[in-house]
Write a protein that holds these residues in place. Structure first.
Motif, mmCIF file in Angstrom:
data_model
loop_
_atom_site.group_PDB
_atom_site.id
_atom_site.type_symbol
_atom_site.label_atom_id
_atom_site.label_comp_id
_atom_site.label_asym_id
_atom_site.label_seq_id
_atom_site.Cartn_x
_atom_site.Cartn_y
_atom_site.Cartn_z
ATOM 1 N N THR A 170 0.826 -1.212 0.000
ATOM 2 C CA THR A 170 0.000 0.000 0.000
ATOM 3 C C THR A 170 0.865 1.270 0.000
ATOM 4 N N PRO A 171 1.754 1.405 -0.974
ATOM 5 C CA PRO A 171 2.574 2.609 -1.024
ATOM 6 C C PRO A 171 1.801 3.791 -1.605
ATOM 7 N N VAL A 172 2.330 4.964 -1.385
ATOM 8 C CA VAL A 172 1.915 6.147 -2.130
ATOM 9 C C VAL A 172 3.099 6.537 -2.994
ATOM 10 N N LEU A 173 2.863 6.640 -4.298
ATOM 11 C CA LEU A 173 3.925 7.022 -5.220
ATOM 12 C C LEU A 173 3.860 8.521 -5.456
ATOM 13 N N LEU A 174 4.964 9.185 -5.238
ATOM 14 C CA LEU A 174 5.017 10.629 -5.427
ATOM 15 C C LEU A 174 5.837 10.940 -6.670
ATOM 16 N N PHE A 175 5.166 11.508 -7.669
ATOM 17 C CA PHE A 175 5.798 11.862 -8.938
ATOM 18 C C PHE A 175 6.056 13.361 -8.948
ATOM 19 N N GLU A 176 7.313 13.736 -9.039
ATOM 20 C CA GLU A 176 7.704 15.147 -9.024
ATOM 21 C C GLU A 176 8.570 15.427 -10.246
ATOM 22 N N THR A 177 8.179 16.416 -11.011
ATOM 23 C CA THR A 177 8.882 16.737 -12.253
ATOM 24 C C THR A 177 10.380 16.895 -11.999
ATOM 25 N N GLY A 178 11.178 16.159 -12.768
ATOM 26 C CA GLY A 178 12.628 16.295 -12.694
ATOM 27 C C GLY A 178 13.305 15.432 -11.652
ATOM 28 N N LEU A 179 12.514 14.667 -10.860
ATOM 29 C CA LEU A 179 13.084 13.799 -9.845
ATOM 30 C C LEU A 179 12.540 12.383 -10.024
ATOM 31 N N PRO A 180 13.282 11.381 -9.545
ATOM 32 C CA PRO A 180 12.743 10.017 -9.624
ATOM 33 C C PRO A 180 11.527 9.871 -8.724
ATOM 34 N N VAL A 181 10.670 8.925 -9.062
ATOM 35 C CA VAL A 181 9.504 8.667 -8.226
ATOM 36 C C VAL A 181 9.969 8.309 -6.818
ATOM 37 N N ARG A 182 9.262 8.810 -5.816
ATOM 38 C CA ARG A 182 9.550 8.453 -4.427
ATOM 39 C C ARG A 182 8.416 7.584 -3.912
ATOM 40 N N PHE A 183 8.785 6.591 -3.132
ATOM 41 C CA PHE A 183 7.804 5.664 -2.575
ATOM 42 C C PHE A 183 7.603 6.014 -1.101
ATOM 43 N N TYR A 184 6.403 6.464 -0.766
ATOM 44 C CA TYR A 184 6.069 6.797 0.620
ATOM 45 C C TYR A 184 5.310 5.607 1.204
ATOM 46 N N LEU A 185 5.896 5.028 2.255
ATOM 47 C CA LEU A 185 5.456 3.734 2.750
ATOM 48 C C LEU A 185 4.807 3.867 4.127
ATOM 49 N N PRO A 186 3.766 3.052 4.400
ATOM 50 C CA PRO A 186 3.161 3.083 5.735
ATOM 51 C C PRO A 186 4.217 2.803 6.798
ATOM 52 N N ARG A 187 4.176 3.555 7.872
ATOM 53 C CA ARG A 187 5.193 3.426 8.917
ATOM 54 C C ARG A 187 5.231 2.007 9.483
ATOM 55 N N GLU A 188 4.052 1.371 9.574
ATOM 56 C CA GLU A 188 4.010 0.030 10.151
ATOM 57 C C GLU A 188 4.673 -1.012 9.248
ATOM 58 N N ASP A 189 4.945 -0.652 7.988
ATOM 59 C CA ASP A 189 5.603 -1.580 7.057
ATOM 60 C C ASP A 189 7.086 -1.297 6.908
ATOM 61 N N ARG A 260 14.841 -2.065 -9.208
ATOM 62 C CA ARG A 260 15.040 -0.822 -9.943
ATOM 63 C C ARG A 260 16.508 -0.397 -9.911
ATOM 64 N N GLU A 261 16.926 0.255 -10.974
ATOM 65 C CA GLU A 261 18.254 0.857 -10.970
ATOM 66 C C GLU A 261 18.261 2.048 -10.029
ATOM 67 N N ARG A 262 19.364 2.236 -9.359
ATOM 68 C CA ARG A 262 19.471 3.404 -8.484
ATOM 69 C C ARG A 262 19.593 4.668 -9.341
ATOM 70 N N PRO A 263 18.740 5.651 -9.103
ATOM 71 C CA PRO A 263 18.847 6.888 -9.883
ATOM 72 C C PRO A 263 20.082 7.685 -9.465
ATOM 73 N N VAL A 264 20.532 8.523 -10.367
ATOM 74 C CA VAL A 264 21.652 9.425 -10.083
ATOM 75 C C VAL A 264 21.107 10.845 -10.107
ATOM 76 N N THR A 265 21.130 11.504 -8.951
ATOM 77 C CA THR A 265 20.593 12.857 -8.832
ATOM 78 C C THR A 265 21.513 13.682 -7.948
ATOM 79 N N TYR A 266 21.068 14.888 -7.660
ATOM 80 C CA TYR A 266 21.768 15.756 -6.722
ATOM 81 C C TYR A 266 21.935 15.090 -5.369
#
Length: 272
Positions: A170-189, A260-266
């Motif tokens: 039950t993740p929440v996927l956060l899509f932000e222009t110019g950055l890789p998708v971030r996976f926001y996960l329930p704390r209990e998981d 997934r491949e590890r993204p390369v960012t700032y």
């Protein structure tokens, strides 16, 4: 082009995508205010968003009539790397209890000649910024970028050196222009017992204040503050509240059985 007049359409829209050495700008109809202590330094309903060469995020420029110019004192051009697109006129911000050197400037040329900009990220001259009645952080929001936080049923696992530290459906996927998708996960998981809380704190103009951070407590050589959470995110991304996200640049993420491949960012910083 003619010099700016009053009104939201006074400053022409100038967007020169692909011209990396050019300044481009466009008017905004957002009500923007900035304060220092109890003093309102900027109060404008006709700001202009300005993109400087080599700077991925915008700044605001304000008509001089919307700025407390009585608090500004002409000063020398600072000897810093950030030249603000050829600006030669700079101002100190003189407040009752402090003076912020070279906190404001005007851009060269006629189109923005009657406008003043202020420092933001990395050297905040003002204490609080607001768009309408919502406080914003770090830099103005870019109207050409977006952030979408979407609930998902994907199977997401996070590993650090082979240890599964999070496992959820039950993740929440956060899509932000110019950055890789971030996976926001329930704390209990998330295995937070494998991490150590830190005093880390960051701010984002789109998400708010991340005031909870954790570092890996094991022996793996990974970056500090590798996971974070937003206890009180901005309303537009309220769904990520209290969830935990990781720097995918420094962990291994498996989604629906695919690594997934590890993204390369700032944020691909050296390990601790």
């Amino acid at each position: 082009m003619t010099a700016p007049k009053s009104g939201p359409e006074a400053v022409p829209v100038v967007r020169r995508q692909g011209e990396s050495d050019s300044v481009f700008w466009e008017p905004s109809e957002r009500w923007v205010r900035a304060t220092a202590g109890e003093i309102t330094v900027v109060d404008s309903r006709r700001p202009v968003l300005v993109w400087e060469p080599g700077r991925p995020v915008p700044l605001y420029a304000f008509p001089t009539a919307d700025v407390r110019t009585d608090l500004l004192r002409r000063t020398e051009r600072p000897a810093s790397r950030r030249r603000h697109a050829g600006a030669t006129v700079f101002y100190d911000l003189v407040l009752p209890e402090r003076t912020v050197g070279a906190a404001a400037w005007t851009y060269p040329g006629e189109d923005l000649a009657d406008h003043i900009s202020f420092e933001w990220f990395g050297r905040e001259a003002l204490d609080h910024w607001y768009e309408e009645d919502e406080e914003i952080f770090v830099h103005p929001r870019d109207p050409h970028k977006r952030v979408d936080a979407l609930p998902s049923s994907r199977h997401v696992q996070v590993e650090i050196e082979g240890t599964v530290v999070a496992d959820t459906h039950t993740p929440v996927l956060l899509f932000e222009t110019g950055l890789p998708v971030r996976f926001y996960l329930p704390r209990e998981d998330v295995r937070l017992d494998l991490f150590t809380p830190t005093d880390g704190r960051t701010r984002c103009p789109y998400k708010g204040v991340a005031s909870e951070y954790w570092s890996w407590a094991g022996d793996a050589d990974v970056r500090p503050d590798i996971a974070w959470s937003y206890p009180d995110p901005l309303p537009s991304v309220a769904i990520i509240k209290d969830r935990v996200a990781f720097y995918d640049e420094s962990v291994d993420v498996v989604v629906d059985g695919v690594r997934r491949e590890r993204p390369v960012t700032y944020f691909s910083r050296p390990s601790r």
